[in-house]
Design a protein around this motif. Structure first.
Motif, PDB file in Angstrom:
ATOM      1  N   ILE A 169      -3.938   1.240  10.130  1.00 40.51           N
ATOM      2  CA  ILE A 169      -3.621  -0.073   9.557  1.00 40.51           C
ATOM      3  C   ILE A 169      -4.287  -1.199  10.353  1.00 40.51           C
ATOM      4  O   ILE A 169      -3.895  -2.357  10.258  1.00 40.51           O
ATOM      5  CB  ILE A 169      -2.109  -0.306   9.469  1.00 40.51           C
ATOM      6  CG1 ILE A 169      -1.465  -0.354  10.860  1.00 40.51           C
ATOM      7  CG2 ILE A 169      -1.459   0.755   8.602  1.00 40.51           C
ATOM      8  CD1 ILE A 169      -0.072  -0.947  10.859  1.00 40.51           C
ATOM      9  N   ASP A 198      -3.496   1.475   3.290  1.00 44.29           N
ATOM     10  CA  ASP A 198      -4.845   1.025   3.611  1.00 44.29           C
ATOM     11  C   ASP A 198      -5.707   0.925   2.358  1.00 44.29           C
ATOM     12  O   ASP A 198      -6.498  -0.012   2.196  1.00 44.29           O
ATOM     13  CB  ASP A 198      -5.498   1.917   4.661  1.00 44.29           C
ATOM     14  CG  ASP A 198      -5.533   3.389   4.261  1.00 44.29           C
ATOM     15  OD1 ASP A 198      -4.746   3.803   3.384  1.00 44.29           O
ATOM     16  OD2 ASP A 198      -6.351   4.137   4.836  1.00 44.29           O
ATOM     17  N   ARG A 204      -7.743  -2.174   0.496  1.00 48.96           N
ATOM     18  CA  ARG A 204      -9.163  -2.066   0.145  1.00 48.96           C
ATOM     19  C   ARG A 204      -9.416  -2.402  -1.315  1.00 48.96           C
ATOM     20  O   ARG A 204     -10.483  -2.926  -1.657  1.00 48.96           O
ATOM     21  CB  ARG A 204      -9.681  -0.656   0.454  1.00 48.96           C
ATOM     22  CG  ARG A 204      -9.865  -0.380   1.935  1.00 48.96           C
ATOM     23  CD  ARG A 204     -10.744   0.851   2.153  1.00 48.96           C
ATOM     24  NE  ARG A 204     -10.166   2.057   1.586  1.00 48.96           N
ATOM     25  CZ  ARG A 204      -9.331   2.866   2.237  1.00 48.96           C
ATOM     26  NH1 ARG A 204      -8.958   2.581   3.474  1.00 48.96           N
ATOM     27  NH2 ARG A 204      -8.869   3.967   1.644  1.00 48.96           N
ATOM     28  N   GLY A 212       0.210  -3.137   7.231  1.00 45.27           N
ATOM     29  CA  GLY A 212      -1.173  -2.771   6.984  1.00 45.27           C
ATOM     30  C   GLY A 212      -1.740  -3.405   5.734  1.00 45.27           C
ATOM     31  O   GLY A 212      -2.917  -3.774   5.685  1.00 45.27           O
ATOM     32  N   LEU A 226      -5.089  -5.592   6.799  1.00 46.28           N
ATOM     33  CA  LEU A 226      -6.411  -5.098   6.400  1.00 46.28           C
ATOM     34  C   LEU A 226      -7.010  -5.895   5.252  1.00 46.28           C
ATOM     35  O   LEU A 226      -8.124  -5.605   4.823  1.00 46.28           O
ATOM     36  CB  LEU A 226      -6.310  -3.621   6.009  1.00 46.28           C
ATOM     37  CG  LEU A 226      -5.865  -2.676   7.125  1.00 46.28           C
ATOM     38  CD1 LEU A 226      -5.675  -1.260   6.577  1.00 46.28           C
ATOM     39  CD2 LEU A 226      -6.863  -2.673   8.280  1.00 46.28           C
TER      40      LEU A 226
END
Length: 310
Positions: free
Chosen positions: A117, A174, A178, A261, A265
Motif C-alpha cells: 500500500i 492497490d 490503480r 492504501g 496510492l
C-alpha cells in the motif's frame, strides 16, 4: 467499513450537538466550498431531521431527481457502453469504488493475501460489515454506486466502477487505486458503511493525509481531495438530512487518514465516504431503505458535480 485499516477508538461520552447540524438543516453549507454550484437550497450533508439525528424510520420520500426503486440492477462491465447525453459533466471521468465485494466471503484466502500500500503491506480486502439482520455492506455499496453512476451519467460524465458484481472477489485495495489512476479520473469516491458500536451514528468522509513513503506520494491530491470531500459532505447533509458522525471527525463529518492504501496510492483526487453505521439500529433502518439509498447517491452525486463544475 473500510477494507485496509484498523478503525480508530470511538470517542466516548454523550454526543455533543454541534452548531453545524442545526445550521445545515436550516440551509447553511458545511463549508463555503460546499455551497458553490449546488443549484438548490443551501447544502448540508447526511440524513438528519431538524429535531436531531436521523430518524430511525426509513424514508420513502422520492429523490428530487429520481424515484426510489429496489436494488439497482447490474450492468455488464465496469463502464456503461451506452451513449452518454451531453451535459454539464461531459468530458469528465468519475471512478466509483463500491467497497468490498459480495463474493469476498467465499474467497478468504485471496482477500487475506498481503499487498503493497506504499507505506507498508496490508490485506488485499475484507468482507466488510453487515447489519444485525444480515444486510451486507458489499450489497449496500454496490447498490448506491450503481445509483450514483446513473445520476452522473445523466449529466454526461463517463463513470467507471472498480467492480460491478462482475468479479469473483476484490479487487484488492492497490488495484482499486490503480483503476482511478489509469482512468486519469477527475474524481474518485469509495463508497462504504461502517461497523461501529450501537449509538455511534452518522456519516463521515475520509480525506487523504500528506503521505510520502514507499510508493505513496499524496502531495498533489491532498488539497483537491479535501475540496471534493467538503462538497460531498455538505450535499450529503442537504439531501439526506443525516448528521455528521458523532464518533469520528469531531462532529465535522471529515476525517483525515494516512493509513489507507486506496488513498495513499491514488494520484488523482479521491475520498471515502462511510454513509452510516450498519450496527446501529437507527442508521441500519436508513441504510436498508431503497429510498434512503437513492438520497445517499444523490447527495454524493451533487457533491461530485459541484466539485467538477467549480
Amino acid at each position: 467499513m473500510l477494507h485496509d485499516f484498523v478503525p480508530p477508538t470511538p470517542r466516548q461520552g454523550p454526543r455533543r450537538r454541534p452548531v453545524f447540524a442545526a445550521a445545515a438543516l436550516a440551509g447553511v453549507c458545511l463549508t463555503a466550498a460546499g455551497c458553490a454550484g449546488d443549484g438548490g437550497p443551501g447544502p448540508g450533508a447526511g440524513p438528519e431531521s431538524a429535531s436531531g439525528p436521523a430518524s430511525s424510520t426509513p424514508s420513502s420520500t422520492p429523490s428530487p431527481r429520481r424515484s426510489p426503486v429496489p436494488d439497482a440492477s447490474p450492468s455488464s462491465g465496469t463502464a456503461s457502453a451506452k451513449p452518454l447525453p451531453r451535459g454539464p459533466l461531459s468530458g469528465r471521468t468519475v471512478v466509483i469504488d463500491p467497497g468490498h465485494n459480495p463474493g469476498n466471503r467465499d474467497h478468504t484466502r485471496e482477500i487475506n493475501s498481503q499487498v503493497d500500500i506504499g507505506t507498508g503491506r496490508k490485506e488485499c480486502d475484507t468482507t466488510g460489515t453487515a447489519t444485525d439482520s444480515g444486510y451486507a455492506e458489499a450489497r449496500f455499496t454496490l447498490d448506491v454506486s450503481r445509483r450514483l453512476r446513473t445520476l452522473l451519467e445523466e449529466q454526461g460524465a463517463k463513470v467507471v466502477l472498480t467492480q460491478d458484481g462482475d468479479r469473483a472477489f476484490g479487487p484488492c485495495v492497490d488495484e482499486r487505486a490503480r483503476i482511478g489512476n489509469r482512468e486519469r479520473a477527475d474524481a474518485v469516491v469509495s463508497v462504504h458503511a461502517d461497523g461501529s458500536a450501537t449509538g455511534n451514528r452518522g456519516f463521515h468522509v475520509i480525506l487523504p493525509a500528506a503521505v510520502n513513503g514507499g510508493g505513496a506520494d499524496t502531495a498533489g491530491i491532498v488539497a483537491p481531495s479535501r475540496e471534493l470531500g467538503e462538497r460531498i459532505a455538505g450535499n450529503f447533509v442537504r439531501v439526506t438530512g443525516s448528521a455528521p458522525s458523532n464518533y469520528v471527525g469531531g462532529d465535522t463529518g471529515l476525517d483525515t487518514r494516512d493509513d489507507l492504501g486506496g488513498l495513499n496510492l491514488s494520484t488523482v483526487p479521491k475520498v471515502f465516504i462511510e454513509c452510516g453505521n450498519m450496527r446501529d439500529p437507527a442508521d441500519a433502518a436508513l441504510l436498508t431503505s431503497a429510498g434512503w439509498r437513492q438520497k445517499a447517491a444523490l447527495g454524493i452525486a451533487d457533491g461530485i458535480s459541484s466539485y467538477l463544475k467549480r
